[in-house]
Design a protein around this motif. Sequence first.
Motif, mmCIF file in Angstrom:
data_model
loop_
_atom_site.group_PDB
_atom_site.id
_atom_site.type_symbol
_atom_site.label_atom_id
_atom_site.label_comp_id
_atom_site.label_asym_id
_atom_site.label_seq_id
_atom_site.Cartn_x
_atom_site.Cartn_y
_atom_site.Cartn_z
ATOM 1 N N SER A 37 25.593 -49.161 108.795
ATOM 2 C CA SER A 37 25.368 -48.012 108.194
ATOM 3 C C SER A 37 26.578 -47.323 107.653
ATOM 4 O O SER A 37 27.287 -47.627 108.221
ATOM 5 C CB SER A 37 24.682 -46.619 108.968
ATOM 6 O OG SER A 37 25.820 -46.365 110.036
ATOM 7 N N ARG A 38 26.541 -46.500 106.306
ATOM 8 C CA ARG A 38 27.422 -45.989 105.739
ATOM 9 C C ARG A 38 27.336 -44.374 105.344
ATOM 10 O O ARG A 38 26.815 -44.107 105.002
ATOM 11 C CB ARG A 38 27.206 -46.356 104.102
ATOM 12 C CG ARG A 38 29.313 -46.253 103.363
ATOM 13 C CD ARG A 38 29.704 -47.180 102.682
ATOM 14 N NE ARG A 38 30.668 -47.193 101.747
ATOM 15 C CZ ARG A 38 31.416 -47.562 102.292
ATOM 16 N NH1 ARG A 38 32.159 -48.273 103.121
ATOM 17 N NH2 ARG A 38 32.729 -46.947 101.066
ATOM 18 N N TRP A 39 29.218 -43.941 106.489
ATOM 19 C CA TRP A 39 29.263 -42.300 106.388
ATOM 20 C C TRP A 39 29.919 -42.346 105.652
ATOM 21 O O TRP A 39 31.132 -42.368 104.458
ATOM 22 C CB TRP A 39 29.266 -42.424 107.536
ATOM 23 C CG TRP A 39 28.652 -42.702 108.404
ATOM 24 C CD1 TRP A 39 27.679 -43.727 109.235
ATOM 25 C CD2 TRP A 39 27.119 -41.527 109.197
ATOM 26 N NE1 TRP A 39 26.553 -43.334 109.935
ATOM 27 C CE2 TRP A 39 26.756 -41.671 110.071
ATOM 28 C CE3 TRP A 39 27.026 -40.213 108.840
ATOM 29 C CZ2 TRP A 39 25.241 -41.650 111.353
ATOM 30 C CZ3 TRP A 39 26.047 -39.284 109.840
ATOM 31 C CH2 TRP A 39 25.329 -40.413 110.700
ATOM 32 N N SER A 51 32.001 -47.575 108.028
ATOM 33 C CA SER A 51 30.747 -48.301 108.195
ATOM 34 C C SER A 51 30.938 -48.656 109.586
ATOM 35 O O SER A 51 31.920 -48.597 109.759
ATOM 36 C CB SER A 51 30.731 -49.627 106.720
ATOM 37 O OG SER A 51 31.250 -48.923 105.776
ATOM 38 N N SER A 108 23.764 -44.104 103.642
ATOM 39 C CA SER A 108 23.208 -45.945 103.265
ATOM 40 C C SER A 108 23.172 -45.759 104.642
ATOM 41 O O SER A 108 24.100 -46.182 105.183
ATOM 42 C CB SER A 108 24.066 -46.440 102.332
ATOM 43 O OG SER A 108 25.086 -47.280 103.009
ATOM 44 N N ARG A 109 21.896 -46.352 104.952
ATOM 45 C CA ARG A 109 21.737 -47.593 106.115
ATOM 46 C C ARG A 109 20.672 -48.571 105.560
ATOM 47 O O ARG A 109 19.412 -48.656 104.921
ATOM 48 C CB ARG A 109 20.688 -46.550 107.124
ATOM 49 C CG ARG A 109 20.559 -46.994 108.344
ATOM 50 C CD ARG A 109 19.589 -46.457 109.115
ATOM 51 N NE ARG A 109 20.036 -44.776 109.398
ATOM 52 C CZ ARG A 109 19.492 -43.433 109.533
ATOM 53 N NH1 ARG A 109 17.719 -44.046 110.188
ATOM 54 N NH2 ARG A 109 19.059 -42.541 109.556
ATOM 55 N N GLU A 162 25.520 -39.701 106.617
ATOM 56 C CA GLU A 162 24.976 -40.564 106.342
ATOM 57 C C GLU A 162 24.768 -40.632 105.183
ATOM 58 O O GLU A 162 23.789 -40.773 104.055
ATOM 59 C CB GLU A 162 24.139 -40.986 107.594
ATOM 60 C CG GLU A 162 23.568 -42.890 107.430
ATOM 61 C CD GLU A 162 23.040 -42.883 108.191
ATOM 62 O OE1 GLU A 162 21.915 -42.171 108.331
ATOM 63 O OE2 GLU A 162 22.784 -44.699 108.750
#
Length: 145
Positions: A69-71, A23, A83-84, A81
């Motif tokens: 964002s979540r990677w 994150s 989610s953002r 990626e």
Amino acid sequence: MARNLWLVLAIGALAACQPIYRSHGYVPSDSDLAMLVVGQDTRDTVGDFIGRPSSAGVLEDGGWYYVGSRWRELGLRKPQEISREVVAISFNEGGVVQNIERFGLEDGRVVTLSRRVTDSNIKGVTFLGQLLGSIGNVNAGQFLN
């Protein structure tokens, strides 16, 4: 001995296939944003309640943007990626909170997740669209030439 070595290698290979999640950034929660009163709180009180953002509008009087964002990384694949979110807080000329909006990114399009607005004129959406669209879209090949 060889059997134990194969067992260790098999366990290592399985562990390498597990996704790793990272994150980046900070986005205030809905409960944190609920403490803010549109039309009453100022830049100073927003900074006290939820902290100052890492991104602000281009102009000095521009809005504040909190980006998170979540990677997901899986093996040797390129990180993806998944989610953002962006929380945009805009202020009027007097520095009082005018709008609080939460945006997400779904299928490459900016999606409004929540909005608390005092005025029908939404400012900063173009900048926000650019901000959401550009994070993570860097072509490493252009820097190698």
